[in-house]
Enzyme design. Structure first.
Site, PDB file in Angstrom:
ATOM      1  N   SER A 100       0.860  -1.384  -0.141  1.00  0.00           N
ATOM      2  CA  SER A 100       0.120   0.009  -0.038  1.00  0.00           C
ATOM      3  C   SER A 100       0.902   1.164   0.094  1.00  0.00           C
ATOM      4  O   SER A 100       1.861   1.196  -0.190  1.00  0.00           O
ATOM      5  CB  SER A 100      -0.946   0.114   1.309  1.00  0.00           C
ATOM      6  OG  SER A 100      -1.963   0.839   0.978  1.00  0.00           O
ATOM      7  N   ASN A 101       0.236   2.442   0.447  1.00  0.00           N
ATOM      8  CA  ASN A 101       1.101   3.705   0.526  1.00  0.00           C
ATOM      9  C   ASN A 101       0.445   4.667   1.539  1.00  0.00           C
ATOM     10  O   ASN A 101      -0.483   4.434   2.005  1.00  0.00           O
ATOM     11  CB  ASN A 101       1.059   4.326  -0.956  1.00  0.00           C
ATOM     12  CG  ASN A 101      -0.190   4.569  -1.481  1.00  0.00           C
ATOM     13  OD1 ASN A 101      -0.939   5.544  -0.820  1.00  0.00           O
ATOM     14  ND2 ASN A 101      -0.984   3.857  -2.356  1.00  0.00           N
ATOM     15  N   HIS A 102       1.134   5.698   1.623  1.00  0.00           N
ATOM     16  CA  HIS A 102       0.584   6.537   2.668  1.00  0.00           C
ATOM     17  C   HIS A 102      -0.310   7.751   2.611  1.00  0.00           C
ATOM     18  O   HIS A 102      -0.579   8.397   3.371  1.00  0.00           O
ATOM     19  CB  HIS A 102       2.052   7.364   3.191  1.00  0.00           C
ATOM     20  CG  HIS A 102       3.114   6.438   4.074  1.00  0.00           C
ATOM     21  ND1 HIS A 102       2.878   6.055   5.394  1.00  0.00           N
ATOM     22  CD2 HIS A 102       4.235   5.925   3.741  1.00  0.00           C
ATOM     23  CE1 HIS A 102       3.771   5.249   5.797  1.00  0.00           C
ATOM     24  NE2 HIS A 102       4.823   5.065   4.520  1.00  0.00           N
TER      25      HIS A 102
END
Ligand code: C5P
Length: 223
Positions: A29-31
């Site tokens: 995933s990512n932030h």
């Protein structure tokens, strides 16, 4: 009474990150915080629109009177975006979609082996906003572009490539704005327009963006 900028319009907004499963307990995933997309949803609602937020996993509250469809993967976000799309007037893609996902999802938790290096095989995810922009009876379609240099030139290229009507471009190399922060500064790029919106809180910026996007949408509807 006052006619609001998006009265009677149906608006879809994608927001937040996607999660791409590796096995039953792990994902890539990512932030992305979802703040920009959620602020746009509230601003579009206040402008009189019926709003559907298609959101990846985030930790902020859904704005009142906004319908939220919660998804995890890019494929789920695409499916939710295509659902009822014929009734959608304006599509805003604010989500940070994972570009790639694991080729396959392991049925059981992947075990730690003795090898020091582990290889992951990834496959490209569908481009949600480009798919929407190429669909029959497409809505007015707005994308985002995070760039670190030549912001306007890359945004214009992306606009043409994905067949978008507008791009909200931001310079992610500038400190304190954009990804996962409370403020942002953007440039709104159209086929023959470039407009800079200076740094401010995402709520305030969302209102400015919705006003300008509505103006472009209403202009196009006239022609
Ligand atoms: O190509 P790039 O990821 O820079 O494009 C960003 C824009 O495209 C954003 O509006 C993002 O929400 C959208 N996007 C998408 N589906 C993808 C990748 C990006 O809708 N798979």
């Amino acid at each position: 009474f006052e006619t609001l900028a998006l009265s009677g319009r149906t608006v879809y907004i994608t927001a937040g990150p996607t999660r791409e499963a590796l096995d039953p307990v792990r994902y890539i995933s990512n932030h992305s915080s979802g703040k920009m997309g959620y602020a746009l949803a509230a601003a579009a609602r206040d402008a009189g629109a019926r709003v559907r937020l298609i959101s990846g996993p985030v930790s902020i509250a859904v704005p009142d009177r906004v319908q939220c469809v919660q998804v995890e993967s890019a494929q789920q976000m695409l499916d939710a975006s295509l659902e009822g799309l014929a009734d959608c007037d304006l599509f805003i893609a604010a989500a940070a979609v994972a570009d790639y996902r694991p080729v396959s999802v392991a049925e059981h938790k992947i075990k730690k082996g003795s090898e020091e290096i582990m290889e992951l095989h990834l496959v490209k995810n569908p481009d949600i906003v480009a798919t929407v922009a190429s669909s029959k009876n497409r809505p007015f379609t707005v994308g985002f572009a995070a760039e670190t240099r030549d912001v306007v030139a890359y945004a214009q290229d992306k606009l043409a490539r994905k067949r978008l009507d507008l791009i909200v471009a931001n310079d992610v190399s500038a400190p304190g704005i954009g990804f996962n922060s409370d403020e942002n500064a953007v440039t709104l790029v159209g086929p023959d327009s470039v407009e800079s919106l200076p740094q401010t809180h995402k709520q305030q910026l969302a209102r400015q963006l919705i006003n300008r996007i509505a103006r472009h949408l209403n202009e196009q509807a006239k022609t």
